[in-house]
Design a protein around this motif. Structure first.
Motif, short mmCIF file in Angstrom:
data_model
loop_
_atom_site.label_atom_id
_atom_site.label_comp_id
_atom_site.label_asym_id
_atom_site.label_seq_id
_atom_site.Cartn_x
_atom_site.Cartn_y
_atom_site.Cartn_z
N GLU A 167 38.77 44.73 50.70
CA GLU A 167 39.42 45.91 51.30
C GLU A 167 40.86 45.55 51.63
N SER A 168 41.76 46.41 51.20
CA SER A 168 43.17 46.13 51.47
C SER A 168 43.57 46.78 52.79
N PHE A 169 44.84 46.67 53.13
CA PHE A 169 45.30 47.14 54.44
C PHE A 169 45.33 48.67 54.55
N ASP A 170 45.35 49.30 53.38
CA ASP A 170 45.36 50.77 53.41
C ASP A 170 43.95 51.34 53.54
N GLY A 171 42.96 50.45 53.71
CA GLY A 171 41.58 50.91 53.89
C GLY A 171 40.85 51.12 52.57
N LYS A 172 41.56 50.99 51.46
CA LYS A 172 40.90 51.18 50.17
C LYS A 172 40.16 49.92 49.77
N THR A 173 39.04 50.10 49.07
CA THR A 173 38.30 48.95 48.55
C THR A 173 38.63 48.81 47.06
N TYR A 174 38.98 47.58 46.71
CA TYR A 174 39.34 47.31 45.31
C TYR A 174 38.28 46.38 44.70
N THR A 175 38.06 46.55 43.42
CA THR A 175 37.14 45.68 42.67
C THR A 175 37.89 45.14 41.46
N LEU A 176 37.75 43.86 41.26
CA LEU A 176 38.45 43.23 40.13
C LEU A 176 37.46 42.34 39.38
N GLU A 177 37.23 42.67 38.13
CA GLU A 177 36.37 41.83 37.28
C GLU A 177 37.25 41.06 36.34
N PHE A 178 37.00 39.79 36.22
CA PHE A 178 37.85 39.01 35.32
C PHE A 178 37.07 37.80 34.78
N THR A 179 37.58 37.27 33.69
CA THR A 179 36.97 36.06 33.12
C THR A 179 38.04 34.97 33.01
N VAL A 180 37.56 33.75 33.10
CA VAL A 180 38.44 32.57 32.95
C VAL A 180 37.79 31.65 31.91
N PRO A 181 38.53 31.22 30.89
CA PRO A 181 37.92 30.29 29.93
C PRO A 181 37.55 28.98 30.62
N LYS A 182 36.35 28.47 30.29
CA LYS A 182 35.90 27.22 30.92
C LYS A 182 36.88 26.08 30.64
N LYS A 183 37.43 26.12 29.42
CA LYS A 183 38.38 25.07 29.05
C LYS A 183 39.60 25.12 29.95
N ALA A 184 40.04 26.36 30.25
CA ALA A 184 41.22 26.51 31.11
C ALA A 184 40.93 26.00 32.52
N TYR A 185 39.68 26.23 32.97
CA TYR A 185 39.30 25.76 34.31
C TYR A 185 39.33 24.24 34.36
N LYS A 186 38.78 23.63 33.31
CA LYS A 186 38.76 22.16 33.26
C LYS A 186 40.20 21.64 33.16
N SER A 187 40.97 22.32 32.36
CA SER A 187 42.36 21.88 32.16
C SER A 187 43.16 22.01 33.46
N ALA A 188 42.88 23.09 34.22
CA ALA A 188 43.60 23.30 35.49
C ALA A 188 43.30 22.15 36.45
N ARG A 189 42.05 21.74 36.42
CA ARG A 189 41.62 20.64 37.30
C ARG A 189 42.30 19.33 36.89
N GLU A 190 42.31 19.09 35.59
CA GLU A 190 42.95 17.86 35.10
C GLU A 190 44.44 17.88 35.39
N ASN A 191 45.04 19.04 35.23
CA ASN A 191 46.48 19.17 35.48
C ASN A 191 46.78 18.90 36.96
N ARG A 192 45.91 19.42 37.83
CA ARG A 192 46.11 19.17 39.27
C ARG A 192 46.14 17.68 39.57
N LEU A 193 45.21 16.96 38.96
CA LEU A 193 45.10 15.53 39.26
C LEU A 193 46.30 14.74 38.74
#
Lengths: 312, 302
Positions: free
Chosen positions: B81-107
């Motif tokens: 719920e945002s500050f204007d009282g509206k409820t928002y829904t967001l569906e999204f996908t993330v490639p598993k490779k990108a998730y692994k890569s993000a982790r490796e990049n962080r390190l």
């Protein structure tokens, strides 16, 4: 100070050899010394890693690392220097039995007359005999070695190499090991023994380098993470530890090199000189004792307690 | 060169070549992919059947029946719920490779605030689907500059605060709760060993939802910048009465309060601090969370 001095090479004994031979020998032993220092350094670094995981203290770890590094360096130095022998050289015949040397160079003929000469003259004879012996040096490059002593040395160094390879790889892949351990921690329940005692640090002893209290778990993470690469990296470190030994046993320039021959000649020369000097002073002392005209009273109990001397 | 000389020279060369190879390997180890970080956990789970069953059950039990990992992607659904009282829904996908890569990049990042820029630059591609989702919301709902900004920031604030720690300050010490790396109500969750600077990358936050001040602020700033719709946002760092802190900095016209703001000496712009760890903290409402506010600076993220 030359680098080769660090492993106990005395380059002064090669004075009578051609300059290019001396230069090459010093180059070789400098190279071997540097290799040994690197091996000692790798051992020190690896031991520091082990100690960090066990004690979580830089001060203790560095102390342990320096100590272990020095021990390995000296052990390896010992292995190398005792590996330099005369197997296959004609000098072995004289080095192990000096009588052969005295006989062949007519030094026995001096028996009873050595006292007539000054020490310097005796020294000169010993040196002359040494120079004659140098001209007789012949080397059989295929002479057999004592395989048992070689096997013992290779086994001990290989064992150390594999142990220190683990420490070195832990250092190289510490970041990845920590990732693997963090993953493991995520799937373990907080009441799990490994979670509580291995993966969680004491509040007053934070983890350093590897986020675990266990060497075995660290190696498990290393082995499972690297897979077959672990074997290849172990072989690399093993090769680094083995190459100096290999040079000592297989390189003709070292095994039957000028330094080893000169070292043997130097030792034979020393012994010969001391043999002659001993002959001389035996005679001198014997004459002095004879001049004292000692009288031993065989039947006196008093005389048994102490040597009784009296002028005849 | 005689054969005798060759033996020593070749051996010596081999020795130094191996030393150089070891040094090169220690620098290139990440790029060569020699190490598989997941293998230890996999083996542990395979060898311990009870753990395996528990993990499978956990994976099958999705949050609200909506989050599932399918194939090569990770699917998430956010509802807030945002500050204007509206409820928002967001569906999204993330490639598993990108998730692994993000982790490796962080390190690979340095253990200082410069790591934020490194993670921001890296995660853009992996968050493409999520950013498109935000863009669709803004366009469909016809949100203006402030509303859109509030919608994005409120989505970052929506998850419960989670302590993010690193090796030297583990969970369970210094007043932190024990390790339980997921957002949950008080006593909050805590994630251990998040190297090198105790901050998750925006992509990791999108997948896990676990984050503290800098993770949440970095996520909100990254989304605002990725949207490329003219939002002017930066990372702010400084001290408050609770210690070192990070907040989102936004450049808005006519802000309702000026106390918690920092001037960027490079651009001359003034950025207003927006607390992302507290749900419903709205910059426009002018409700500063902190009484002490000193040594604050803008950390430019490019």
């Amino acid at each position: 100070m030359r680098l080769s001095d660090q492993i106990g090479i005395d380059s002064d004994i090669m004075q009578k050899l051609p300059a290019d031979v001396v230069k090459r020998q010093i180059f070789i032993f400098n190279g071997i010394s540097l290799m040994l220092l690197v091996v000692g350094l790798i051992s020190a670094v690896s031991a520091t890693v082990y100690a960090l995981i066990l004690f979580h203290s830089w001060l203790i770890a560095i102390g342990v690392g320096l100590f272990i590094g020095a021990v390995v360096f000296n052990l390896y130095r010992l292995f190398l220097m005792t590996g330099l022998d005369l197997k296959g050289s004609t000098l072995a015949h004289y080095h192990t039995k000096h009588e052969n040397h005295y006989r062949e160079h007519n030094l026995y003929a001096l028996d009873g007359t050595a006292y007539q000469h000054a020490d310097e003259v005796l020294k000169g004879w010993a040196v002359t005999a040494k120079d004659k012996l140098r001209s007789k040096i012949d080397v059989n490059p295929n002479a057999p070695r004592n395989l048992f002593t070689i096997a013992v040395r290779v086994f001990v160094m290989a064992l150390l190499a594999v142990i220190f390879a683990n420490g070195l790889e832990t250092l190289m892949f510490s970041q990845q090991i920590n990732m693997a351990l963090a993953d493991l921690k995520q799937v373990l329940p907080p009441e799990d023994w490994t979670y509580k005692y291995i993966l969680t640090p004491d509040p007053d002893e934070p983890f350093i380098l590897v986020n675990a209290n266990s060497l075995l778990l660290t190696f498990d993470a290393l082995a499972s993470g690297l897979g077959n690469w672990k074997l290849w990296m172990d072989i690399m470190v093993l090769a680094i530890y083995m190459i100096p030994l290999l040079i000592i046993y297989r390189s003709q320039e070292v095994r039957h090199g000028a330094y080893v021959q000169e070292l043997a000649l130097h030792e034979i020369n020393k012994t010969t000189y001391h043999y002659l000097i001993t002959q001389k002073y035996c005679h001198v002392i014997f004459t002095e004792i004879k001049d004292m005209k000692l009288y031993f009273n065989k039947y006196s109990n008093e005389a048994r307690r102490q040597i009784v001397t009296e002028q005849k | 060169m005689t054969r005798e000389k060759k033996y020593f020279n070749v051996s010596q060369l081999l020795f130094w070549a191996l030393i150089v190879l070891l040094i090169v390997l220690s620098f290139l180890k990440s790029d060569l992919g020699l190490f598989n970080e997941n293998e230890l956990t996999r083996r542990h789970l395979e060898e311990d059947s009870l753990n395996k069953i528990a993990r499978q059950e956990a994976e099958e039990q999705d949050d609200n029946g909506q989050d599932k990992d399918t194939g090569g992607t990770i699917k998430r659904t956010w509802k807030w719920e945002s500050f204007d009282g509206k409820t928002y829904t967001l569906e999204f996908t993330v490639p598993k490779k990108a998730y692994k890569s993000a982790r490796e990049n962080r390190l690979k990042q340095s253990p200082d605030p410069n790591c934020w820029a490194g993670m921001f630059r890296h995660d853009r591609a992996g968050l493409k689907d999520m950013v498109e989702g935000y863009r669709n919301i803004i366009e469909e709902q016809k949100l203006d500059y402030r509303q859109a900004m509030q919608m994005v920031v409120s989505s970052a604030q929506n998850f419960n605060y989670t302590y993010i720690t690193w090796g030297q300050e583990p969970c369970g010490s210094g007043g932190r709760p024990p390790q339980d790396c997921k957002p949950k109500p008080y006593p909050y969750g805590c994630c251990d060993n998040v190297e090198p600077f105790a901050v998750y990358s925006p992509l990791e936050y999108a997948v896990n939802g676990a984050g503290d001040c800098d993770t949440k602020a970095l996520f909100a700033m990254a989304i605002l910048k990725y949207l490329n719709m003219g939002f002017d946002a930066e990372m702010l760092m400084g001290q408050v009465e609770a210690g070192h802190h990070a907040m989102l900095g936004v450049c808005v016209p006519n802000p309702p309060y000026r106390d918690l703001s920092v001037r960027d000496m490079r651009s001359g712009k003034r950025y207003y601090a927006w607390e992302c760890t507290q749900r419903n903290n709205v910059a426009e409402l002018g409700a500063p969370v902190w009484k002490m506010f000193k040594n604050w600076e803008v950390v430019p993220i490019r």
